[in-house]
Every structure is written in structure tokens, then in C-alpha cells.
Design a protein around this motif. Sequence first.
Motif, PDB file in Angstrom:
ATOM      1  N   ALA A  88     -58.016 -27.147 104.901  1.00 31.65           N
ATOM      2  CA  ALA A  88     -57.337 -28.202 104.273  1.00 31.65           C
ATOM      3  C   ALA A  88     -57.950 -29.317 103.453  1.00 31.65           C
ATOM      4  O   ALA A  88     -57.617 -29.643 102.335  1.00 31.65           O
ATOM      5  N   ALA A  89     -59.161 -29.710 103.903  1.00 33.25           N
ATOM      6  CA  ALA A  89     -59.894 -30.963 102.998  1.00 33.25           C
ATOM      7  C   ALA A  89     -60.463 -30.067 101.744  1.00 33.25           C
ATOM      8  O   ALA A  89     -60.320 -30.527 100.853  1.00 33.25           O
ATOM      9  N   GLY A  90     -60.889 -29.114 102.045  1.00 31.41           N
ATOM     10  CA  GLY A  90     -61.555 -28.052 100.792  1.00 31.41           C
ATOM     11  C   GLY A  90     -60.267 -28.303  99.926  1.00 31.41           C
ATOM     12  O   GLY A  90     -60.757 -28.077  98.704  1.00 31.41           O
ATOM     13  N   MET A  91     -59.186 -27.621 100.405  1.00 33.29           N
ATOM     14  CA  MET A  91     -58.004 -27.486  99.222  1.00 33.29           C
ATOM     15  C   MET A  91     -57.756 -28.608  98.570  1.00 33.29           C
ATOM     16  O   MET A  91     -57.553 -28.727  97.364  1.00 33.29           O
ATOM     17  N   ARG A  92     -57.532 -29.702  99.334  1.00 33.41           N
ATOM     18  CA  ARG A  92     -57.398 -30.894  98.647  1.00 33.41           C
ATOM     19  C   ARG A  92     -58.457 -31.462  97.492  1.00 33.41           C
ATOM     20  O   ARG A  92     -58.126 -31.895  96.428  1.00 33.41           O
TER      21      ARG A  92
END
Length: 242
Positions: free
Chosen positions: A89-93
Amino acid sequence: MRFTSRTSSDGVTEQFFTLGEIPGVLWTPEGARGTRPLILLGHGGGQHKAATGIVSHARRYAAEGFAVVAIDAPNHGDRPKDEEFGRIAAGMRAGMAAGEDPGALVAGMHSHLAGRAVADWRAVLSAVQRLDQVGVGPVGYYGMSMGCGLGIPLIAAERRIRAAVLGLLGVHGLAEDAARITVPVQFLVQWDDQMVQRDQSLALFDALASTEKTLHANPGRHGDVPSFEADSSLRFFARHLS
């Protein structure tokens, strides 16, 4: 399956439940007895089983005689979040902030969730169909955005699903499963979707192997699906699950 609460209003009964570690909600017509069509509702990313749009669709369908069930997807709602999900999720954001293709980033997230989500849905489907007020009737699936991303591998694997309303997603990571889907599909596209490139949405529609499939394209951004599409989905399910 353990029911934890039950309320009824406007002719619809709503029951929250858990099946092992899976939290969900079942909606049925008040006083329902006997077999009826069942619709599985898949929520969008960052949402949960009782999100406003999910409840609105569920109550609308149940008022027309359907049974409806929604569950929290893995790492959503009342379910615990794992470290790998947090990292993805952090990488996606970060990728979206850097201007990377949102479709590819979202596909990575869906790939992480799909295996568990498919197993969860199949277990819940079997449990719900054992209930007297549902029974082993025809089954449909409704899912937009992440609900589509997790729904396509489910429909490809689950022969009990006979019709589906899908959309607001592109083809990234889904072409192979889409090619295994042959049930009737109604597919929604927002023409000005800022999250999903138009050509990727059309490619996913094209990848579906269904001989009966209909594309509904409306102007507007990702979350701007017109309210009349709820009426259209109800007619679609009534036609194919009656």
C-alpha cells in the motif's frame, strides 16, 4: 457461521456474521423462507462490507427478493492488516504520487489479495447457501474497482456464479482470468476515470470471453457512476438469475 446481530427495517433483514475469521453481512427480504437468487457484493479498495454504496445496493436488491452478502476483503474493514499489505500500500501511494501508471500499481495490490479473497468468497458462498432463507439458487456477483479486481479471479474459478456486474478497472494482471469468464457480464466504464486509463478498461471488457456482455460507459470520474446504473444492475440480475 455465527450471526452477531439482526435488525429489520423497510422490509429488509440485515444480519452481521462471522465465518471463521471472515466478517460479513447478509441481507434478505424480511420473513424470507425458501430458495432465492443470491448476489455477492465486492467492495472497493479502502472500503468494507458496510460501506454506504454496498448497503444501498444490498437493500435495493433484497427489497426485490434477492439474498445479498458482502464480506470484508483481506486487510480491509474489521480484518487485521499484515505487514506485506502495508508495504504494498505504501509503495502504491508513493508510485501514484510520482506519476506512475495507477493501473499497474493497483494490479499489484489486487494480486496480493486475490488468492485469499477467492477462498473466502467460496467458503462464504457455501455457508450462506446452507441457510433456509437462501438455499442453493442461482448466484450473481457485483464488484466495481477492487471489487472487480478480486471478482474476476473468483468468477473464473467459481462455477456457481451465473452473471456478473463489473467495472471501473483495467486489464492489468486480469487478462488470463477474464478469458475464462463466459457468464453474462454488464461492464461499467467511467469515461473520464482518473484512476483507470480508458483503453485499459476497454481492453478488460474485450478480454472477457462472455458471448453476452454489455458495456455501459458514462461521463465522469472514478467515483461518479450515475445512480441509474443501480436500476440497470437490478434488471440485469433479475433477467439472468430469475
